[in-house]
Write a protein that holds these residues in place. Structure first.
Motif, PDB file in Angstrom:
ATOM      1  N   ILE A 146       3.524  -9.480   5.898  1.00  0.00           N
ATOM      2  CA  ILE A 146       2.800  -9.681   7.170  1.00  0.00           C
ATOM      3  C   ILE A 146       1.556  -8.793   7.251  1.00  0.00           C
ATOM      4  CG2 ILE A 146       3.114 -10.090   9.668  1.00  0.00           C
ATOM      5  CD1 ILE A 146       5.088 -11.616   7.973  1.00  0.00           C
ATOM      6  N   GLY A 147       1.056  -8.371   6.094  1.00  0.00           N
ATOM      7  CA  GLY A 147      -0.158  -7.566   6.097  1.00  0.00           C
ATOM      8  C   GLY A 147      -0.898  -7.697   4.777  1.00  0.00           C
ATOM      9  N   CYS A 148      -1.946  -6.902   4.644  1.00  0.00           N
ATOM     10  CA  CYS A 148      -2.621  -6.797   3.351  1.00  0.00           C
ATOM     11  C   CYS A 148      -3.225  -5.408   3.261  1.00  0.00           C
ATOM     12  CB  CYS A 148      -3.709  -7.861   3.193  1.00  0.00           C
ATOM     13  SG  CYS A 148      -5.202  -7.558   4.149  1.00  0.00           S
ATOM     14  N   GLY A 149      -3.655  -5.038   2.066  1.00  0.00           N
ATOM     15  CA  GLY A 149      -4.228  -3.716   1.863  1.00  0.00           C
ATOM     16  C   GLY A 149      -5.553  -3.563   2.581  1.00  0.00           C
ATOM     17  N   ARG A 150      -5.898  -2.313   2.861  1.00  0.00           N
ATOM     18  CA  ARG A 150      -7.229  -2.037   3.392  1.00  0.00           C
ATOM     19  C   ARG A 150      -8.265  -2.380   2.332  1.00  0.00           C
ATOM     20  NH1 ARG A 150      -8.305   1.705   7.766  1.00  0.00           N
ATOM     21  NH2 ARG A 150      -6.328   2.203   8.752  1.00  0.00           N
ATOM     22  N   VAL A 151      -9.384  -2.918   2.759  1.00  0.00           N
ATOM     23  CA  VAL A 151     -10.458  -3.239   1.822  1.00  0.00           C
ATOM     24  C   VAL A 151     -11.279  -1.967   1.634  1.00  0.00           C
ATOM     25  CG1 VAL A 151     -12.401  -4.764   1.347  1.00  0.00           C
ATOM     26  CG2 VAL A 151     -10.447  -5.608   2.663  1.00  0.00           C
ATOM     27  N   ILE A 152     -10.944  -1.196   0.611  1.00  0.00           N
ATOM     28  CA  ILE A 152     -11.564   0.121   0.424  1.00  0.00           C
ATOM     29  C   ILE A 152     -12.773   0.044  -0.509  1.00  0.00           C
ATOM     30  CG2 ILE A 152     -11.194   2.494  -0.397  1.00  0.00           C
ATOM     31  CD1 ILE A 152      -8.226   2.157   0.382  1.00  0.00           C
ATOM     32  N   GLU A 153     -12.587  -0.541  -1.685  1.00  0.00           N
ATOM     33  CA  GLU A 153     -13.673  -0.550  -2.673  1.00  0.00           C
ATOM     34  C   GLU A 153     -14.438  -1.871  -2.711  1.00  0.00           C
ATOM     35  OE1 GLU A 153     -12.083   0.571  -6.500  1.00  0.00           O
ATOM     36  OE2 GLU A 153     -11.305   2.476  -5.753  1.00  0.00           O
ATOM     37  N   GLY A 154     -13.755  -2.948  -2.367  1.00  0.00           N
ATOM     38  CA  GLY A 154     -14.391  -4.262  -2.458  1.00  0.00           C
ATOM     39  C   GLY A 154     -14.927  -4.731  -1.122  1.00  0.00           C
ATOM     40  N   THR A 155     -15.157  -6.054  -1.020  1.00  0.00           N
ATOM     41  CA  THR A 155     -15.650  -6.648   0.218  1.00  0.00           C
ATOM     42  C   THR A 155     -14.553  -7.537   0.802  1.00  0.00           C
ATOM     43  OG1 THR A 155     -16.471  -8.624  -0.927  1.00  0.00           O
ATOM     44  CG2 THR A 155     -17.983  -6.750  -0.736  1.00  0.00           C
ATOM     45  N   PRO A 156     -14.625  -7.834   2.099  1.00  0.00           N
ATOM     46  CA  PRO A 156     -13.648  -8.750   2.690  1.00  0.00           C
ATOM     47  C   PRO A 156     -13.607 -10.100   1.968  1.00  0.00           C
ATOM     48  CG  PRO A 156     -14.866  -7.633   4.423  1.00  0.00           C
ATOM     49  CD  PRO A 156     -15.521  -7.262   3.119  1.00  0.00           C
ATOM     50  N   GLU A 157     -14.781 -10.619   1.579  1.00  0.00           N
ATOM     51  CA  GLU A 157     -14.840 -11.901   0.859  1.00  0.00           C
ATOM     52  C   GLU A 157     -14.018 -11.828  -0.433  1.00  0.00           C
ATOM     53  OE1 GLU A 157     -16.305 -14.987   1.268  1.00  0.00           O
ATOM     54  OE2 GLU A 157     -15.656 -15.585  -0.733  1.00  0.00           O
ATOM     55  N   MET A 158     -14.179 -10.706  -1.155  1.00  0.00           N
ATOM     56  CA  MET A 158     -13.458 -10.486  -2.416  1.00  0.00           C
ATOM     57  C   MET A 158     -11.942 -10.439  -2.163  1.00  0.00           C
ATOM     58  SD  MET A 158     -14.287  -7.089  -4.652  1.00  0.00           S
ATOM     59  CE  MET A 158     -15.935  -7.430  -5.180  1.00  0.00           C
ATOM     60  N   MET A 159     -11.549  -9.714  -1.115  1.00  0.00           N
ATOM     61  CA  MET A 159     -10.120  -9.585  -0.789  1.00  0.00           C
ATOM     62  C   MET A 159      -9.542 -10.937  -0.396  1.00  0.00           C
ATOM     63  SD  MET A 159      -7.745  -7.322  -0.755  1.00  0.00           S
ATOM     64  CE  MET A 159      -6.478  -6.394   0.087  1.00  0.00           C
ATOM     65  N   TRP A 160     -10.294 -11.710   0.378  1.00  0.00           N
ATOM     66  CA  TRP A 160      -9.819 -13.034   0.791  1.00  0.00           C
ATOM     67  C   TRP A 160      -9.591 -13.911  -0.440  1.00  0.00           C
ATOM     68  CZ3 TRP A 160      -7.244 -15.916   3.803  1.00  0.00           C
ATOM     69  CH2 TRP A 160      -7.444 -17.302   3.876  1.00  0.00           C
ATOM     70  N   GLN A 161     -10.530 -13.882  -1.385  1.00  0.00           N
ATOM     71  CA  GLN A 161     -10.360 -14.673  -2.618  1.00  0.00           C
ATOM     72  C   GLN A 161      -9.123 -14.209  -3.387  1.00  0.00           C
ATOM     73  OE1 GLN A 161     -11.927 -17.449  -3.317  1.00  0.00           O
ATOM     74  NE2 GLN A 161     -13.232 -17.205  -1.518  1.00  0.00           N
ATOM     75  N   SER A 162      -8.870 -12.900  -3.391  1.00  0.00           N
ATOM     76  CA  SER A 162      -7.681 -12.378  -4.075  1.00  0.00           C
ATOM     77  C   SER A 162      -6.408 -12.864  -3.392  1.00  0.00           C
ATOM     78  CB  SER A 162      -7.712 -10.839  -4.095  1.00  0.00           C
ATOM     79  OG  SER A 162      -8.798 -10.387  -4.893  1.00  0.00           O
ATOM     80  N   LEU A 163      -6.410 -12.839  -2.071  1.00  0.00           N
ATOM     81  CA  LEU A 163      -5.230 -13.301  -1.325  1.00  0.00           C
ATOM     82  C   LEU A 163      -4.996 -14.798  -1.541  1.00  0.00           C
ATOM     83  CD1 LEU A 163      -5.695 -11.256   1.966  1.00  0.00           C
ATOM     84  CD2 LEU A 163      -3.949 -10.905   0.216  1.00  0.00           C
ATOM     85  N   LEU A 164      -6.088 -15.569  -1.699  1.00  0.00           N
ATOM     86  CA  LEU A 164      -5.930 -16.999  -1.965  1.00  0.00           C
ATOM     87  C   LEU A 164      -5.233 -17.233  -3.300  1.00  0.00           C
ATOM     88  CD1 LEU A 164      -9.272 -18.638  -0.735  1.00  0.00           C
ATOM     89  CD2 LEU A 164      -7.002 -18.734   0.333  1.00  0.00           C
ATOM     90  N   LYS A 165      -5.518 -16.368  -4.282  1.00  0.00           N
ATOM     91  CA  LYS A 165      -4.829 -16.498  -5.583  1.00  0.00           C
ATOM     92  C   LYS A 165      -3.332 -16.287  -5.413  1.00  0.00           C
ATOM     93  CE  LYS A 165      -7.753 -14.683  -9.179  1.00  0.00           C
ATOM     94  NZ  LYS A 165      -8.228 -13.390  -9.744  1.00  0.00           N
ATOM     95  N   LEU A 166      -2.960 -15.302  -4.612  1.00  0.00           N
ATOM     96  CA  LEU A 166      -1.527 -15.043  -4.406  1.00  0.00           C
ATOM     97  C   LEU A 166      -0.910 -16.166  -3.571  1.00  0.00           C
ATOM     98  CD1 LEU A 166      -1.516 -11.183  -3.811  1.00  0.00           C
ATOM     99  CD2 LEU A 166      -1.354 -12.463  -5.961  1.00  0.00           C
ATOM    100  N   ARG A 167      -1.672 -16.696  -2.631  1.00  0.00           N
ATOM    101  CA  ARG A 167      -1.153 -17.774  -1.790  1.00  0.00           C
ATOM    102  C   ARG A 167      -0.869 -19.023  -2.611  1.00  0.00           C
ATOM    103  NH1 ARG A 167      -4.452 -20.066   3.390  1.00  0.00           N
ATOM    104  NH2 ARG A 167      -5.407 -21.371   1.778  1.00  0.00           N
ATOM    105  N   ALA A 168      -1.517 -19.158  -3.759  1.00  0.00           N
ATOM    106  CA  ALA A 168      -1.308 -20.342  -4.608  1.00  0.00           C
ATOM    107  C   ALA A 168       0.004 -20.261  -5.390  1.00  0.00           C
ATOM    108  CB  ALA A 168      -2.491 -20.486  -5.568  1.00  0.00           C
ATOM    109  N   LEU A 169       0.689 -19.145  -5.364  1.00  0.00           N
ATOM    110  CA  LEU A 169       1.958 -19.018  -6.099  1.00  0.00           C
ATOM    111  C   LEU A 169       3.051 -19.794  -5.369  1.00  0.00           C
ATOM    112  CD1 LEU A 169       1.752 -15.234  -7.052  1.00  0.00           C
ATOM    113  CD2 LEU A 169       1.143 -17.229  -8.446  1.00  0.00           C
TER     114      LEU A 169
END
Ligand code: FE
Ligand code: ZN
Length: 263
Positions: A146-169
């Motif tokens: 029910i959460g995600c990591g803080r976007v510390i080094e990257g951008t929100p766009e980058m994090m969203w794309q990463s979460l989409l990869k996990l959502r595809a599992l």
């Protein structure tokens, strides 16, 4: 919470709390005897889990360079001569790396096999380990229940794309993450999606788990997809809830993440 043992079809798991709110995990392949620690928050807690399980540490699979995931590596490596597998992009910041891996790579653990998924955002080089046959995901500090990591080094766009990869599992993937933040995440998610029935169901489940001193993970990806607002930034209802109806999902995600930071 207490430590727990979980038996899956072809792997065994030992899940234990360490440091302030980190999760430690051992993954054991009964067929070969191989045992991996997913990250090494602190050596003593990993040692205690090894003693409790009777397993011998053969590998350490690192998700990212933060100290609460790498602080135990040097001592464990010295004692067990374990192979240290780590993200190529962050290898210089992680002690005693033996094998550098990146997106698309494969890591074998005895007869088990993991795919490496790059999920930049929290850190730029973060990787997650996905064991398709065992239906296991180790999401580090990218995805929390029910959460995600803080976007510390990257951008929100980058994090969203990463979460989409996990959502595809697949929905039946058991997701393990780096921290026990679930209750606080639910309190926040309720401010965005008070009427999401999947979130309400998850809230009730977590209440029972916490009362019983049980961990709130693993979480099933199918349930996360329905209940985790950070995986739902492309849902029109979420966009509307943060006043961004019709705006791109990455922008909605950025707003939800910003609100969580202030929560
Ligand atoms: Fe981290
Ligand atoms: Zn962490």
């Amino acid at each position: 919470m207490d430590s727990v043992s979980i038996t899956l079809s072809n792997a065994q798991i030992r899940l234990f709390p360490c440091l302030r709110d980190n999760y430690g995990v051992l993954v054991h392949d009964p067929a070969s005897g191989a045992t991996a620690a997913i990250d090494a928050p602190e050596a003593a807690a990993v040692e205690a889990a090894l003693t409790a399980s009777g397993w011998k540490l053969s590998d350490i699979l690192v998700t990212h360079h933060h100290g609460d995931h790498t602080g135990g590596i040097a001592e464990l490596k010295r004692r067990h001569r374990a192979r240290v597998v780590a993200p190529r992009e962050e290898a210089a910041k992680i002690p005693d790396v033996d094998e550098k891996v990146a997106e698309g790579g494969t890591v074998t653990l005895g007869t088990l096999s993991a795919q490496v998924i790059a999920t930049p955002g929290h850190t730029l080089g973060q990787i997650n380990y996905y064991f398709p046959a065992a239906k296991l995901l180790f999401a580090g500090d990218t995805l929390f229940s029910i959460g995600c990591g803080r976007v510390i080094e990257g951008t929100p766009e980058m994090m969203w794309q990463s979460l989409l990869k996990l959502r595809a599992l697949p929905d039946d993937t058991a997701m393990f993450c780096g921290h026990e933040y679930t209750e606080a995440n639910i309190r926040f998610a309720m401010t965005i999606e008070p009427d999401n029935p999947a979130l309400a169901a998850r809230a009730a489940e977590v209440k029972r788990q916490v009362a019983a001193r049980k961990p709130t993970i693993p979480a099933l990806m199918g349930e996360e997809k329905r209940a985790n607002v950070f995986l739902r930034a492309d849902d029109p209802a979420v966009a509307a809830a943060v006043g961004l109806a019709g705006q791109p999902a990455a922008q909605v995600f950025a707003e939800v993440r910003a609100r969580k930071n202030r929560f």
